[in-house]
Design an enzyme around this catalytic site. Structure first.
Site, PDB file in Angstrom:
ATOM      1  CE  LYS A   1      -4.118  -2.346   2.332  1.00  0.00           C
ATOM      2  NZ  LYS A   1      -4.741  -2.361   3.377  1.00  0.00           N
TER       3      LYS A   1
ATOM      4  CE1 TYR B   1      -9.053  -3.389   0.307  1.00  0.00           C
ATOM      5  CE2 TYR B   1      -8.400  -1.507  -1.046  1.00  0.00           C
ATOM      6  CZ  TYR B   1      -8.083  -2.817  -0.226  1.00  0.00           C
ATOM      7  OH  TYR B   1      -6.668  -2.983   0.009  1.00  0.00           O
TER       8      TYR B   1
ATOM      9  CG  ASN C   1      -3.592  -2.814   6.768  1.00  0.00           C
ATOM     10  OD1 ASN C   1      -3.348  -2.615   5.456  1.00  0.00           O
ATOM     11  ND2 ASN C   1      -4.771  -3.287   7.266  1.00  0.00           N
TER      12      ASN C   1
ATOM     13  CG  HIS D   1      -5.167  -6.825  -0.228  1.00  0.00           C
ATOM     14  ND1 HIS D   1      -6.526  -6.943   0.588  1.00  0.00           N
ATOM     15  CD2 HIS D   1      -5.104  -7.678  -1.294  1.00  0.00           C
ATOM     16  CE1 HIS D   1      -7.266  -7.851  -0.131  1.00  0.00           C
ATOM     17  NE2 HIS D   1      -6.461  -8.101  -1.238  1.00  0.00           N
TER      18      HIS D   1
ATOM     19  CD  GLU E   1      -8.184  -9.966  -3.785  1.00  0.00           C
ATOM     20  OE1 GLU E   1      -8.846  -9.435  -3.038  1.00  0.00           O
ATOM     21  OE2 GLU E   1      -6.863 -10.623  -3.675  1.00  0.00           O
TER      22      GLU E   1
END
Length: 140
Positions: free
Chosen positions: A11, A51, A114, A117, A128
């Site tokens: 991320k 998402y 965080n 993913h 994905e």
């Protein structure tokens, strides 16, 4: 155990701090191979689609904004039980609850930032991966 593939996103909080190599080192140390990888800017529409499962959750808007705040690194990882193994390497979503040595314990700034993913199931991984990579980009 079977060889499988999983999808990963490093991320913006990782790319912004130039930690891609450090995160990749943990991935490879866990025995996973990075068979596809590219740095991209995600559009708002792409983030909302990716998402969509969280669209009714109160954090959805913040998640989308976070994901479009800078470049991400999308990856396909391969190895024995890759999905389970990568989720172990990721650690708990809340970095305060993550085990030492995991990506989130070592690098995450918060629950919202965080660091990475990972797919949660083979079916999710397939969807994905197909969303971000053409078949000829998977070069494992």
């Amino acid at each position: 155990m079977a060889i499988e593939r999983t999808f990963s996103i490093l991320k913006p909080d990782v790319t912004r701090r130039n930690l891609t190599g450090a995160v990749n080192a943990l991935i490879e140390k866990a025995g996973l191979r990075i068979i596809a990888q590219k740095r991209v800017l995600i559009t708002k529409a792409q983030a909302e689609t990716f998402y969509a499962v969280h669209s009714a959750r109160p954090f959805f808007g913040e998640l989308v904004e976070s994901m479009i705040s800078g470049p991400v690194v999308v990856q396909v990882l391969e190895g024995e039980d890759a999905i389970k193994k990568y989720r172990e390497v990721l650690g708990a979503t809340d970095p305060a609850k993550a085990d030492a040595g995991t990506i989130r314990k070592e690098f995450a700034l918060s629950v919202g930032e965080n660091s990475a993913h990972g797919s949660d199931a083979p079916e999710t991984a397939a969807v994905e991966i197909a969303q971000w990579f053409a078949g000829n980009e998977l070069v494992g």
